[in-house]
Design a protein around this motif. Structure first.
Motif, PDB file in Angstrom:
ATOM      1  N   ALA A  28       0.888  -1.190  -0.076  1.00  0.00           N
ATOM      2  CA  ALA A  28       0.162  -0.146  -0.074  1.00  0.00           C
ATOM      3  C   ALA A  28       0.941   1.144   0.057  1.00  0.00           C
ATOM      4  O   ALA A  28       0.370   2.178  -0.768  1.00  0.00           O
ATOM      5  N   TYR A  29       2.096   1.337   0.549  1.00  0.00           N
ATOM      6  CA  TYR A  29       2.794   2.287   0.902  1.00  0.00           C
ATOM      7  C   TYR A  29       4.399   1.885   0.356  1.00  0.00           C
ATOM      8  O   TYR A  29       5.052   1.761   1.372  1.00  0.00           O
ATOM      9  N   PRO A  30       4.490   2.040  -0.601  1.00  0.00           N
ATOM     10  CA  PRO A  30       6.206   1.225  -1.043  1.00  0.00           C
ATOM     11  C   PRO A  30       7.312   2.153  -0.617  1.00  0.00           C
ATOM     12  O   PRO A  30       8.317   1.891  -0.684  1.00  0.00           O
ATOM     13  N   GLN A  31       6.749   3.453  -0.491  1.00  0.00           N
ATOM     14  CA  GLN A  31       7.748   4.490  -0.176  1.00  0.00           C
ATOM     15  C   GLN A  31       8.294   4.522   1.302  1.00  0.00           C
ATOM     16  O   GLN A  31       9.420   5.094   1.705  1.00  0.00           O
ATOM     17  N   ILE A  32       7.571   3.611   2.045  1.00  0.00           N
ATOM     18  CA  ILE A  32       7.741   3.609   3.608  1.00  0.00           C
ATOM     19  C   ILE A  32       8.439   2.093   3.646  1.00  0.00           C
ATOM     20  O   ILE A  32       8.128   1.194   3.164  1.00  0.00           O
TER      21      ILE A  32
END
Length: 148
Positions: A28-32
């Motif tokens: 859902a949040y690949p940047q984290i």
């Protein structure tokens, strides 16, 4: 492929639940970097959620495909579904179970930038109930509520 079924969480589900949380949030949040948060999450799971919430898991063919946590106040802290099962009935069945366990109402916080989740909750009878900030991450969240 067998049908999806719900059952109460068991202690032996811990590793699969934590892995599922990690994989789902990373999708859902690949940047984290959620791998960096695993120790924190394991501690939170063991000390905050397992002792205080009802946890129901979704299982299919012996594999954990999702889970929901709902506490005695009707707060839904986690609704997690394996990305391979996004769009299936898993999330709806789990949220329906949370409603059954908390018939007076359910509240939750959802990241404001998670439009997919917000649309899902809206389709399942939740209404917007205000803006907040996640006390852990500092991210803006939307409070949502379901009342019968």
């Amino acid at each position: 492929m067998s049908a999806l079924h719900l059952r109460p969480y068991r202690p032996e589900d811990e590793a699969a639940s934590i892995d599922l949380w990690h994989r789902t949030w990373q999708q859902a949040y690949p940047q984290i970097d959620f791998a960096a948060r695993l120790d924190w999450w394991r501690e939170r799971w063991r000390k905050e959620l397992v002792p205080k919430a009802s946890i129901v898991v979704a299982e299919q063919d012996g594999a954990l495909t999702g889970f929901v946590t709902i506490d005695g106040d009707g707060y839904l802290d986690q609704l997690v579904v394996d990305p391979a099962h996004w769009g299936s009935d898993a999330a709806r069945l789990l949220v329906d179970e949370a409603k059954r366990l908390s018939p007076a109402g359910v509240t939750l916080l959802v990241n404001k930038d998670n439009s997919r989740a917000i649309r899902f909750y809206e389709r399942n009878g939740f209404a917007h109930a205000g803006d907040e900030v996640n006390p852990t991450s500092g991210r803006p969240v939307l409070k949502m509520i379901w009342q019968p």
